[in-house]
Design a protein around this motif. Structure first.
Motif, short mmCIF file in Angstrom:
data_model
loop_
_atom_site.label_atom_id
_atom_site.label_comp_id
_atom_site.label_asym_id
_atom_site.label_seq_id
_atom_site.Cartn_x
_atom_site.Cartn_y
_atom_site.Cartn_z
N UNK A 107 -1.13 -67.77 72.63
CA UNK A 107 -1.45 -69.56 71.98
C UNK A 107 -0.63 -70.09 70.83
N UNK A 108 -1.68 -70.16 70.09
CA UNK A 108 -0.34 -71.95 69.82
C UNK A 108 -0.69 -71.43 68.23
N UNK A 109 -0.09 -72.05 67.17
CA UNK A 109 0.01 -71.99 65.89
C UNK A 109 0.19 -73.11 65.66
N UNK A 110 -0.79 -73.31 64.47
CA UNK A 110 -0.52 -74.97 63.38
C UNK A 110 -0.47 -74.65 62.24
N UNK A 111 0.17 -75.36 61.06
CA UNK A 111 0.81 -75.10 59.76
C UNK A 111 -0.61 -76.66 59.70
N UNK A 112 -1.82 -75.65 58.60
CA UNK A 112 -3.11 -76.58 57.95
C UNK A 112 -2.63 -77.02 56.35
N UNK A 113 -1.58 -76.21 56.01
CA UNK A 113 -1.30 -76.31 54.77
C UNK A 113 -0.37 -76.03 53.61
N UNK A 114 -0.05 -76.66 53.02
CA UNK A 114 0.70 -75.91 52.38
C UNK A 114 0.81 -76.77 50.77
N UNK A 115 1.28 -75.97 49.38
CA UNK A 115 1.07 -76.13 48.63
C UNK A 115 1.65 -75.05 47.59
N UNK A 116 2.65 -75.99 47.06
CA UNK A 116 2.90 -75.47 45.57
C UNK A 116 2.58 -74.97 44.42
N UNK A 117 2.33 -74.40 43.76
CA UNK A 117 1.73 -74.83 42.33
C UNK A 117 1.62 -73.18 41.50
N UNK A 118 2.01 -73.57 39.67
CA UNK A 118 1.13 -72.25 38.67
C UNK A 118 2.78 -71.10 39.87
N UNK A 119 4.28 -71.31 39.86
CA UNK A 119 4.47 -70.57 40.20
C UNK A 119 4.23 -69.18 42.43
N UNK A 120 2.84 -70.51 42.43
CA UNK A 120 2.82 -69.78 43.29
C UNK A 120 2.74 -70.60 45.35
N UNK A 121 3.09 -70.26 45.87
CA UNK A 121 2.98 -71.04 47.14
C UNK A 121 2.73 -70.59 47.74
N UNK A 122 1.40 -71.28 48.57
CA UNK A 122 0.86 -70.88 49.76
C UNK A 122 0.60 -71.46 50.76
N UNK A 123 0.32 -71.04 51.99
CA UNK A 123 0.54 -71.51 53.05
C UNK A 123 -0.57 -70.92 54.14
N UNK A 124 -1.65 -72.54 55.13
CA UNK A 124 -2.07 -72.38 55.85
C UNK A 124 -1.95 -72.45 56.98
N UNK A 125 -2.22 -71.12 57.54
CA UNK A 125 -2.13 -71.31 59.11
C UNK A 125 -3.48 -71.11 60.84
N UNK A 126 -3.17 -72.12 61.33
CA UNK A 126 -4.69 -71.33 62.38
C UNK A 126 -4.17 -71.16 63.81
N UNK A 127 -4.85 -70.26 63.78
CA UNK A 127 -4.49 -69.30 65.31
C UNK A 127 -5.03 -69.28 66.18
N UNK A 128 -4.81 -69.47 67.37
CA UNK A 128 -5.59 -69.39 69.09
C UNK A 128 -6.12 -68.21 69.10
N UNK A 129 -5.46 -67.50 68.47
CA UNK A 129 -6.60 -65.85 69.06
C UNK A 129 -5.59 -64.60 68.12
N UNK A 130 -6.17 -63.02 68.13
CA UNK A 130 -5.61 -62.17 67.75
C UNK A 130 -4.43 -61.72 68.49
N UNK A 131 -3.84 -62.23 69.61
CA UNK A 131 -2.69 -61.72 70.42
C UNK A 131 -1.97 -62.63 69.47
N UNK A 132 -2.04 -63.96 69.51
CA UNK A 132 -1.23 -64.75 68.58
C UNK A 132 -0.71 -64.35 67.30
#
Length: 199
Positions: free
Chosen positions: A83-108
């Motif tokens: 399946x595919x992967x999409x980066x839905x969100x990304x932020x860096x605040x208070x010395x922490x980096x966060x990324x949100x990924x969406x994936x089609x399934x467990x195999x991906x």
């Protein structure tokens, strides 16, 4: 009068936009402090990764570009991805980096993360699948034997090897080697393979 109408229209448009955004993802990076996995009833996934960010070593745009390049490399690779992967969100605040990924399934997820994750249902779970001999009931913490769980239909099975906060679309019924934190939320340890069963 015209200004009021314009302002009302703008506010209405903003509300619709925010509502659409909230439906688009199930994890809010602003509210996420640890690695979190959301699994829908259909087996699609959202993964929030949270890491300390050393601004003296990396720049925010460089980190974002690195993540985008990693996703692109995965998409262009010849691995047996499912399946595919999409980066839905990304932020860096208070010395922490966060990324949100969406994936089609467990195999991906497994192909991209390099960590074993299985999503199965009562209908396709293998009889010879290695499961613990017993589970805890989410309702009262009592023990239930594996054979009794396997008799139930309409259940979904998550098998996870990582240390994650796991949220599911549904209600957790049984689990092993994890700590229940809510009706639809559980914390795995990464020390043992966790099995989460929900409906």
């Amino acid at each position: 009068m015209c200004k009021r109408k314009i302002m009302s229209s703008c506010l209405a448009a903003c509300m619709l936009f925010l509502a659409a955004c909230s439906e688009d993802t199930h994890i809010s990076l602003a509210e996420t402090e640890t690695d979190t996995l959301y699994v829908s009833a259909e087996g699609t996934l959202e993964l929030a990764n949270v890491e300390e960010f050393a601004s003296d070593q990396y720049k925010e745009d460089e980190l974002k570009s690195f993540i985008e390049e990693t996703i692109q490399m995965y998409e262009e690779s010849e691995t047996d991805k499912k399946g595919t992967i999409t980066m839905k969100d990304f932020e860096v605040k208070n010395k922490m980096a966060k990324v949100l990924l969406a994936m089609d399934n467990a195999e991906t997820y497994t192909a991209f993360q390099g960590e074993e994750l299985q999503y199965l249902t009562s209908e396709n779970i293998a009889d010879n699948l290695v499961l613990p001999e017993s589970f805890k009931k989410a309702s009262d913490g009592k023990t239930i034997e594996k054979q009794d769980v396997l008799k139930e239909k309409g259940l979904k099975y998550l098998i996870i090897e990582e240390n994650l906060c796991v949220k599911v679309e549904g209600t957790i019924k049984y689990y092993s080697d994890a700590m229940l934190t809510g009706d639809s939320e559980i914390q795995t340890t990464g020390e043992k393979v966790a099995v989460i069963i929900y409906e």
